[in-house]
Design a protein around this motif. Structure first.
Motif, PDB file in Angstrom:
ATOM      1  N   ASP A 269      56.621  82.893   9.122  1.00 55.60           N
ATOM      2  CA  ASP A 269      58.076  83.183  10.155  1.00 55.60           C
ATOM      3  C   ASP A 269      58.222  82.299  11.571  1.00 55.60           C
ATOM      4  OD1 ASP A 269      59.785  83.692   7.941  1.00 55.60           O
ATOM      5  OD2 ASP A 269      59.799  85.807   8.219  1.00 55.60           O
ATOM      6  N   MET A 270      57.277  81.484  11.495  1.00 57.87           N
ATOM      7  CA  MET A 270      56.849  81.141  13.578  1.00 57.87           C
ATOM      8  C   MET A 270      57.861  80.135  13.806  1.00 57.87           C
ATOM      9  SD  MET A 270      53.100  79.911  12.915  1.00 57.87           S
ATOM     10  CE  MET A 270      51.498  81.255  12.434  1.00 57.87           C
ATOM     11  N   GLU A 271      58.173  80.307  15.117  1.00 59.58           N
ATOM     12  CA  GLU A 271      58.836  79.548  15.508  1.00 59.58           C
ATOM     13  C   GLU A 271      58.557  77.959  15.442  1.00 59.58           C
ATOM     14  OE1 GLU A 271      60.781  77.975  19.949  1.00 59.58           O
ATOM     15  OE2 GLU A 271      59.763  80.511  20.090  1.00 59.58           O
ATOM     16  N   LEU A 272      58.202  77.310  15.195  1.00 63.66           N
ATOM     17  CA  LEU A 272      58.112  75.691  15.257  1.00 63.66           C
ATOM     18  C   LEU A 272      58.853  74.405  15.881  1.00 63.66           C
ATOM     19  CD1 LEU A 272      56.994  75.413  11.143  1.00 63.66           C
ATOM     20  CD2 LEU A 272      55.872  76.419  12.724  1.00 63.66           C
ATOM     21  N   PRO A 273      58.882  74.465  16.901  1.00 64.86           N
ATOM     22  CA  PRO A 273      59.327  73.572  18.440  1.00 64.86           C
ATOM     23  C   PRO A 273      58.588  72.136  17.569  1.00 64.86           C
ATOM     24  CG  PRO A 273      57.060  74.753  19.476  1.00 64.86           C
ATOM     25  CD  PRO A 273      57.969  75.129  17.576  1.00 64.86           C
ATOM     26  N   LEU A 274      59.945  70.551  17.936  1.00 66.42           N
ATOM     27  CA  LEU A 274      60.372  70.130  17.331  1.00 66.42           C
ATOM     28  C   LEU A 274      59.405  69.004  18.690  1.00 66.42           C
ATOM     29  CD1 LEU A 274      61.407  67.334  15.300  1.00 66.42           C
ATOM     30  CD2 LEU A 274      62.851  67.382  17.420  1.00 66.42           C
ATOM     31  N   ILE A 275      58.568  67.612  18.178  1.00 64.60           N
ATOM     32  CA  ILE A 275      57.454  67.410  18.986  1.00 64.60           C
ATOM     33  C   ILE A 275      57.317  65.792  19.023  1.00 64.60           C
ATOM     34  CG2 ILE A 275      55.845  69.267  19.730  1.00 64.60           C
ATOM     35  CD1 ILE A 275      54.038  67.837  17.758  1.00 64.60           C
TER      36      ILE A 275
ATOM     37  N   ALA B 206      76.342  52.306  16.431  1.00 65.14           N
ATOM     38  CA  ALA B 206      75.598  54.184  15.821  1.00 65.14           C
ATOM     39  C   ALA B 206      75.527  54.206  14.455  1.00 65.14           C
ATOM     40  CB  ALA B 206      76.407  55.097  16.862  1.00 65.14           C
ATOM     41  N   SER B 207      74.728  54.872  13.876  1.00 69.57           N
ATOM     42  CA  SER B 207      73.968  55.278  12.323  1.00 69.57           C
ATOM     43  C   SER B 207      73.771  56.474  11.882  1.00 69.57           C
ATOM     44  CB  SER B 207      73.973  54.615  11.352  1.00 69.57           C
ATOM     45  OG  SER B 207      72.785  53.619  11.868  1.00 69.57           O
ATOM     46  N   GLU B 208      74.089  56.960  10.624  1.00 69.04           N
ATOM     47  CA  GLU B 208      72.768  58.632  10.850  1.00 69.04           C
ATOM     48  C   GLU B 208      71.216  57.358   9.738  1.00 69.04           C
ATOM     49  OE1 GLU B 208      73.961  61.637   9.021  1.00 69.04           O
ATOM     50  OE2 GLU B 208      74.737  61.929  10.604  1.00 69.04           O
ATOM     51  N   ARG B 209      70.578  57.966  10.397  1.00 72.44           N
ATOM     52  CA  ARG B 209      69.162  57.427  10.019  1.00 72.44           C
ATOM     53  C   ARG B 209      67.969  58.478   9.690  1.00 72.44           C
ATOM     54  NH1 ARG B 209      68.081  52.873  14.624  1.00 72.44           N
ATOM     55  NH2 ARG B 209      70.666  51.787  14.339  1.00 72.44           N
ATOM     56  N   VAL B 210      67.658  58.763   8.908  1.00 69.14           N
ATOM     57  CA  VAL B 210      66.273  59.294   8.067  1.00 69.14           C
ATOM     58  C   VAL B 210      64.973  59.252   9.310  1.00 69.14           C
ATOM     59  CG1 VAL B 210      65.008  59.457   6.461  1.00 69.14           C
ATOM     60  CG2 VAL B 210      67.062  58.889   6.154  1.00 69.14           C
ATOM     61  N   GLY B 211      64.332  60.375   9.796  1.00 68.94           N
ATOM     62  CA  GLY B 211      62.946  59.978  10.453  1.00 68.94           C
ATOM     63  C   GLY B 211      61.581  61.158  10.153  1.00 68.94           C
ATOM     64  N   ALA B 212      60.766  61.144  10.169  1.00 69.26           N
ATOM     65  CA  ALA B 212      59.960  61.906   9.738  1.00 69.26           C
ATOM     66  C   ALA B 212      59.945  62.972  11.094  1.00 69.26           C
ATOM     67  CB  ALA B 212      58.486  60.862   9.631  1.00 69.26           C
ATOM     68  N   PHE B 213      59.907  64.260  11.196  1.00 70.03           N
ATOM     69  CA  PHE B 213      60.170  65.302  12.204  1.00 70.03           C
ATOM     70  C   PHE B 213      59.050  66.489  12.216  1.00 70.03           C
ATOM     71  CE2 PHE B 213      64.322  63.933  11.826  1.00 70.03           C
ATOM     72  CZ  PHE B 213      65.314  64.357  12.881  1.00 70.03           C
ATOM     73  N   PHE B 214      57.757  65.824  13.055  1.00 63.44           N
ATOM     74  CA  PHE B 214      56.879  66.652  13.919  1.00 63.44           C
ATOM     75  C   PHE B 214      57.323  67.915  14.253  1.00 63.44           C
ATOM     76  CE2 PHE B 214      56.164  62.387  13.016  1.00 63.44           C
ATOM     77  CZ  PHE B 214      54.245  62.028  11.986  1.00 63.44           C
ATOM     78  N   TYR B 215      56.489  69.083  13.552  1.00 65.03           N
ATOM     79  CA  TYR B 215      56.655  70.108  14.118  1.00 65.03           C
ATOM     80  C   TYR B 215      54.763  70.780  14.370  1.00 65.03           C
ATOM     81  CZ  TYR B 215      61.403  70.236  13.154  1.00 65.03           C
ATOM     82  OH  TYR B 215      62.817  69.635  12.697  1.00 65.03           O
ATOM     83  N   VAL B 216      54.827  71.800  15.308  1.00 63.65           N
ATOM     84  CA  VAL B 216      53.254  72.903  15.611  1.00 63.65           C
ATOM     85  C   VAL B 216      53.965  74.065  16.474  1.00 63.65           C
ATOM     86  CG1 VAL B 216      52.725  70.763  15.977  1.00 63.65           C
ATOM     87  CG2 VAL B 216      53.654  72.226  18.084  1.00 63.65           C
ATOM     88  N   ALA B 217      53.013  74.428  15.809  1.00 64.83           N
ATOM     89  CA  ALA B 217      53.570  76.318  16.087  1.00 64.83           C
ATOM     90  C   ALA B 217      53.709  76.580  17.155  1.00 64.83           C
ATOM     91  CB  ALA B 217      52.068  76.822  15.915  1.00 64.83           C
ATOM     92  N   ALA B 218      54.581  77.392  17.770  1.00 62.45           N
ATOM     93  CA  ALA B 218      54.877  77.173  18.985  1.00 62.45           C
ATOM     94  C   ALA B 218      53.333  77.435  20.040  1.00 62.45           C
ATOM     95  CB  ALA B 218      55.701  78.686  19.251  1.00 62.45           C
ATOM     96  N   GLU B 219      52.334  78.355  19.157  1.00 62.16           N
ATOM     97  CA  GLU B 219      50.599  78.179  20.943  1.00 62.16           C
ATOM     98  C   GLU B 219      50.300  77.382  21.057  1.00 62.16           C
ATOM     99  OE1 GLU B 219      50.464  80.166  16.773  1.00 62.16           O
ATOM    100  OE2 GLU B 219      51.555  80.165  18.025  1.00 62.16           O
ATOM    101  N   GLN B 220      50.272  76.175  19.749  1.00 62.30           N
ATOM    102  CA  GLN B 220      49.890  75.661  20.004  1.00 62.30           C
ATOM    103  C   GLN B 220      50.374  73.462  20.582  1.00 62.30           C
ATOM    104  OE1 GLN B 220      48.060  73.734  16.152  1.00 62.30           O
ATOM    105  NE2 GLN B 220      46.524  74.629  17.149  1.00 62.30           N
ATOM    106  N   GLU B 221      52.107  74.163  20.591  1.00 64.90           N
ATOM    107  CA  GLU B 221      52.893  72.893  20.941  1.00 64.90           C
ATOM    108  C   GLU B 221      52.103  72.939  22.778  1.00 64.90           C
ATOM    109  OE1 GLU B 221      57.410  72.513  22.826  1.00 64.90           O
ATOM    110  OE2 GLU B 221      56.953  74.522  22.845  1.00 64.90           O
TER     111      GLU B 221
END
Length: 86
Positions: free
Chosen positions: A10-16, A53-68
C-alpha cells in the motif's frame, strides 16, 4: 530492481518517468537496477502530439516515496529528465 505491485503493498508510489519508446524504457530499467533502486513499471496511456493529439501507450516508472529523491538524482546524473508532477 524491477518489482511487481505486490512488493510495494500500500506504499505511495510517485511517478518518476514516462517512457514513450521501448528503447528508453529498457535503458532506464538498466540504469535504475544498476543504481540499486526498486521500481515498478506499468503500461498506461498518455496524451501525446500537438497538432494531431492522440492517446498513446507508454511505460510508467514508479518508485517508493522514500526512494524518490535518490531515483530523481540518479536520473539527472545519467542525463534523464524526471517526470515533473503538476
Amino acid at each position: 530492481m524491477r518489482r511487481d505491485a505486490e512488493f510495494f503493498g500500500d506504499m505511495e508510489l510517485p511517478l518518476i518517468y514516462i517512457a514513450k519508446r521501448l528503447k528508453d524504457a529498457l535503458a532506464l530499467e538498466k540504469m535504475l537496477t544498476e543504481a540499486g533502486l526498486d521500481y515498478l513499471v506499468e503500461t498506461d496511456t498518455y496524451r501525446g502530439g500537438i497538432i494531431f493529439a492522440s492517446e498513446r501507450v507508454g511505460a510508467f516508472f514508479y518508485v517508493a516515496a522514500e526512494q524518490e529523491q535518490q531515483a530523481r538524482q540518479a536520473m539527472l546524473t545519467h542525463g534523464w529528465k524526471p517526470y515533473a508532477s503538476r
